[in-house]
Scaffold this motif. Structure first.
Motif, PDB file in Angstrom:
ATOM      1  N   CYS A  21       0.805  -1.218   0.000  1.00 11.83           N
ATOM      2  CA  CYS A  21       0.000   0.000   0.000  1.00 11.83           C
ATOM      3  C   CYS A  21       0.840   1.272   0.000  1.00 11.83           C
ATOM      4  O   CYS A  21       2.019   1.213   0.174  1.00 11.83           O
ATOM      5  CB  CYS A  21      -0.918   0.030   1.207  1.00 11.83           C
ATOM      6  N   ASN A  23       0.475   6.072   0.431  1.00 15.90           N
ATOM      7  CA  ASN A  23      -0.416   7.160   0.870  1.00 15.90           C
ATOM      8  C   ASN A  23      -0.037   8.513   0.287  1.00 15.90           C
ATOM      9  O   ASN A  23       1.074   8.772  -0.075  1.00 15.90           O
ATOM     10  CB  ASN A  23      -0.386   7.248   2.391  1.00 15.90           C
ATOM     11  N   PRO A  29     -11.589  12.394  -1.680  1.00 20.37           N
ATOM     12  CA  PRO A  29     -11.318  10.966  -1.831  1.00 20.37           C
ATOM     13  C   PRO A  29     -11.986  10.396  -3.073  1.00 20.37           C
ATOM     14  O   PRO A  29     -13.081  10.793  -3.459  1.00 20.37           O
ATOM     15  CB  PRO A  29     -11.910  10.371  -0.555  1.00 20.37           C
ATOM     16  N   ILE A  33     -13.466   4.901  -1.457  1.00 19.01           N
ATOM     17  CA  ILE A  33     -12.425   5.073  -0.451  1.00 19.01           C
ATOM     18  C   ILE A  33     -13.039   5.577   0.845  1.00 19.01           C
ATOM     19  O   ILE A  33     -13.658   6.642   0.886  1.00 19.01           O
ATOM     20  CB  ILE A  33     -11.352   6.080  -0.903  1.00 19.01           C
ATOM     21  N   THR A  35     -12.352   7.372   3.991  1.00 26.64           N
ATOM     22  CA  THR A  35     -11.254   8.289   4.319  1.00 26.64           C
ATOM     23  C   THR A  35     -10.511   7.931   5.591  1.00 26.64           C
ATOM     24  O   THR A  35      -9.401   8.410   5.814  1.00 26.64           O
ATOM     25  CB  THR A  35     -11.794   9.726   4.459  1.00 26.64           C
ATOM     26  N   VAL A  38      -7.111   6.529   4.826  1.00 29.41           N
ATOM     27  CA  VAL A  38      -6.132   7.390   4.152  1.00 29.41           C
ATOM     28  C   VAL A  38      -5.066   7.845   5.151  1.00 29.41           C
ATOM     29  O   VAL A  38      -5.375   8.266   6.259  1.00 29.41           O
ATOM     30  CB  VAL A  38      -6.837   8.603   3.510  1.00 29.41           C
ATOM     31  N   PHE A  64      -1.777   4.955   1.997  1.00 31.32           N
ATOM     32  CA  PHE A  64      -3.025   4.967   1.245  1.00 31.32           C
ATOM     33  C   PHE A  64      -3.368   6.422   0.916  1.00 31.32           C
ATOM     34  O   PHE A  64      -3.576   7.245   1.824  1.00 31.32           O
ATOM     35  CB  PHE A  64      -4.168   4.354   2.061  1.00 31.32           C
ATOM     36  N   GLY A  68      -7.023   7.016  -4.349  1.00 34.16           N
ATOM     37  CA  GLY A  68      -7.157   5.600  -4.667  1.00 34.16           C
ATOM     38  C   GLY A  68      -5.882   4.936  -5.117  1.00 34.16           C
ATOM     39  O   GLY A  68      -5.912   3.807  -5.613  1.00 34.16           O
ATOM     40  N   THR A  91      -3.293   0.414  -6.866  1.00 32.98           N
ATOM     41  CA  THR A  91      -4.535   1.160  -6.686  1.00 32.98           C
ATOM     42  C   THR A  91      -5.391   0.352  -5.733  1.00 32.98           C
ATOM     43  O   THR A  91      -5.189  -0.861  -5.571  1.00 32.98           O
ATOM     44  CB  THR A  91      -5.272   1.370  -8.019  1.00 32.98           C
ATOM     45  N   TYR A  92      -6.354   1.031  -5.104  1.00 30.18           N
ATOM     46  CA  TYR A  92      -7.119   0.311  -4.093  1.00 30.18           C
ATOM     47  C   TYR A  92      -8.510   0.913  -3.927  1.00 30.18           C
ATOM     48  O   TYR A  92      -8.780   2.058  -4.332  1.00 30.18           O
ATOM     49  CB  TYR A  92      -6.383   0.329  -2.756  1.00 30.18           C
ATOM     50  N   THR A  93      -9.372   0.110  -3.303  1.00 31.10           N
ATOM     51  CA  THR A  93     -10.636   0.600  -2.751  1.00 31.10           C
ATOM     52  C   THR A  93     -10.731   0.076  -1.332  1.00 31.10           C
ATOM     53  O   THR A  93     -10.226  -1.016  -1.021  1.00 31.10           O
ATOM     54  CB  THR A  93     -11.865   0.125  -3.555  1.00 31.10           C
TER      55      THR A  93
END
Length: 600
Positions: A21, A23, A29, A33, A35, A38, A64, A68, A91-93
């Motif tokens: 991961c 940030n 956001p 996501i 928050t 984050v 994170f 995203g 990338t992420y959710t």
């Protein structure tokens, strides 16, 4: 200090951690996501990564970002210095109901459950993996920033399915076996670094003074240590340029003991940084001698940050020293390796029940031979090739035997020397080993109980059991005292006609059938068995209880035979030493390998 370590290792590589991961800050956001996740997070993940690094802490810094995207940096340290870094961008959710989905670049998609309690972020798989993170503090942020700018650290790649470690020492005319029988033959199959990788550390043998047995090493000089990843692109003609002699450490190379568990530990840890994997295979390549209770003594070496039988590895540049199974265990534990997928003894006499009882916790599968092993490298080559093709150790073992037939079996015959030897090699499931030990304990207890009344019958069985290596000219029973344990149980049952021994023998046969995944037996001499199992130490009580340390000081024994034997796990579990100090039958004329001449 780090630079010297790198020079000493020559190469290294490492692996992936469970979570990847990064940030960034962002006020808006991205969709999907939560928050709360984050931010910039860190965790001590020492001992939790695919790479095995115990020389220092392993830190994970994950960020994170609100847009995203994210990144993970995993730093492997030694004292306050960084040795290697694994870099993962993604990338992420992160949904409000606690589901984290990450799409790393060039890696498979990863899922985790996430939860924030107070200032602690937990990422887990819902079963047994939980990584706990804290918000990155200013002092840790400063360290991460300094480490990220180090241009000398190892770039740790993503893990392969398997990494095979080949740890070896073989001398003179044997060098061509690993060069032409493994390195050159195997290269063509090593095309996918995400599937199977191979790392070799090999100490070259001594030059032979006999001109007919001159040093035949193609790629390095006598005494040098080469350490490299073998791939389809490796130029073997240049590996000596990375050897210790090339950096002015030739004498140090000769004195660096390949039989020292600290050397093995160093090899395992740095090699796992260079080539991390989901599963590891260990190939021991060199001269093996099986179990010798006069020299296999726990604690000969002090292993850093750590604290299970002779002949695992002999270093011919170092007189009267070898690695035993106790020390191999120490090296594994110090390196943080709980268990190999497969441990392959590509050396002699390691199919010994005392040895394998000690080693049963080292791997899921063990390859070993109870005889003097003959192999031109084809066994290890074809096993690794099978791993590449199938990804399954058992399937690879079966393919190995299929493809090595008849090349391997034919290697046991030397017509010019009138040498017609027997041989064996087997793949053993260690989770099926306990019934073998149980049957051996029952066998010991029963013959001790019967000996006072059935001595003549038991002595007949004892002098008829098959010996894996011919007894020496002086009839010293303590030298290679290796006899087939299942054959012994069968003979004891036959000679005594005892119902309990018959049941024990049948149980032992069944246990071996279930433990042996695949095997091959080779018979070229008249004295042989239709099927070989494992060897067990067997001798008369005169040899077992003899005071070698006082009466034969030139042996330089570390303890007397009985003293050393009764320290091994097999004795502790079965009491077999109690039979050895009771048996009155000499074993100086038993059927043995090569006995009776050529099998017609």
């Amino acid at each position: 200090m780090k630079t010297n370590l790198k020079q000493l290792m020559l190469l290294a590589c490492f692996m992936l951690s469970f979570v990847a991961c990064t940030n960034d800050s962002g006020d808006n956001p991205a969709k999907g996501i939560d928050t709360r996740i984050v931010g910039n997070w860190f965790s001590d993940v020492s001992g939790m990564t695919y790479a095995k690094w115990n020389y220092g802490k392993t830190w994970q810094n994950t960020e994170f970002k609100a847009d995203g995207t994210g990144s993970t940096r995993i730093y492997y340290t030694f004292e306050d210095d960084v040795i290697g870094c694994e870099k993962i961008d993604f990338t992420y959710t992160a949904s409000a109901n606690g589901v984290l989905t990450m799409n790393p670049k060039d890696r498979e998609k990863m899922y985790a459950n996430w939860q924030l309690v107070g200032d602690e972020l937990t990422l887990g798989d819902g079963f047994d993996i939980d990584l706990k993170f804290k918000k990155t503090t200013s002092d840790m942020a400063a360290k991460f920033d300094t480490w990220s700018k180090d241009d000398e650290m190892i770039d740790v790649p993503q893990p392969a399915k398997y990494t095979v470690f080949v740890y070896g020492n073989a001398g003179g005319t044997m060098d061509f076996i690993i060069e032409q029988g493994l390195w050159e033959r195997l290269q063509q199959y090593l095309t996918d670094h995400n599937n199977v990788r191979v790392v070799c550390m090999y100490k070259y043998g001594k030059d032979q003074p006999d001109p007919d047995k001159a040093f035949t090493g193609k790629y390095a000089a006598p005494g040098d240590i080469v350490w490299f990843e073998l791939t389809g692109e490796t130029d073997l003609n240049t590996i000596k340029e990375q050897g210790m002699q090339a950096i002015g450490m030739g004498e140090e190379a000769k004195q660096l003991k390949i039989c020292d568990p600290n050397t093995m530990r160093m090899f395992l840890e740095f090699s796992s940084l260079l080539c991390p994997a989901e599963d590891y295979v260990m190939g021991i390549w060199g001269h093996g001698s099986g179990f010798d209770a006069m020299y296999d003594v726990p604690g000969k070496y002090e292993v850093q940050q750590a604290r299970a039988t002779r002949g695992v590895m002999v270093d011919e540049w170092v007189d009267n020293e070898w690695m035993d199974m106790y020390e191999m265990y120490d090296a594994m534990q110090a390196a943080g390796i709980e268990k190999f997928n497969t441990l392959m003894f590509h050396n002699c006499f390691m199919g010994n029940i005392e040895t394998l009882t000690q080693a049963r916790s080292f791997a899921d599968y063990i390859f070993a031979s109870a005889h003097l092993l003959s192999s031109g490298g084809e066994l290890m080559t074809e096993f690794i090739r099978g791993l590449i093709e199938t990804g399954d150790a058992e399937k690879a073992g079966n393919l190995m035997f299929e493809r090595c037939t008849p090349e391997w079996q034919n290697s046991y015959v030397d017509e010019a020397k009138n040498d017609y030897a027997n041989g064996d090699y087997k793949m053993i499931r260690t989770d099926k080993f306990e019934p073998i030990i149980d049957a051996a304990k029952q066998l010991c207890d029963r013959i001790l109980a019967l000996y006072p009344t059935q001595k003549e019958a038991i002595d007949r069985a004892t002098k008829s059991v098959y010996r894996f290596e011919p007894i020496d000219a002086n009839k010293n029973e303590f030298i290679y005292p290796f006899f087939d344990i299942a054959n012994y149980a069968q003979l004891l049952a036959k000679e005594t006609d005892d119902a309990e021994l018959k049941a024990i023998s049948a149980a032992m046969d069944k246990a071996f059938d279930e433990a042996f995944v695949c095997y091959r037996d080779v018979n070229n001499s008249k004295e042989h068995l239709d099927h070989y199992t494992l060897s067990i130490c067997l001798m008369s009580k005169l040899f077992y209880t003899f005071d070698y340390m006082t009466k034969v000081p030139e042996l330089k024994a570390l303890n007397n035979y009985n003293e050393g034997y009764e320290k091994c796990d097999f004795h502790k579990l079965t009491g077999w030493g109690n039979w050895l100090k009771t048996n009155e039958q000499y074993l100086n004329s038993n059927p043995q390998k090569g006995g009776g001449g050529k099998l017609e």
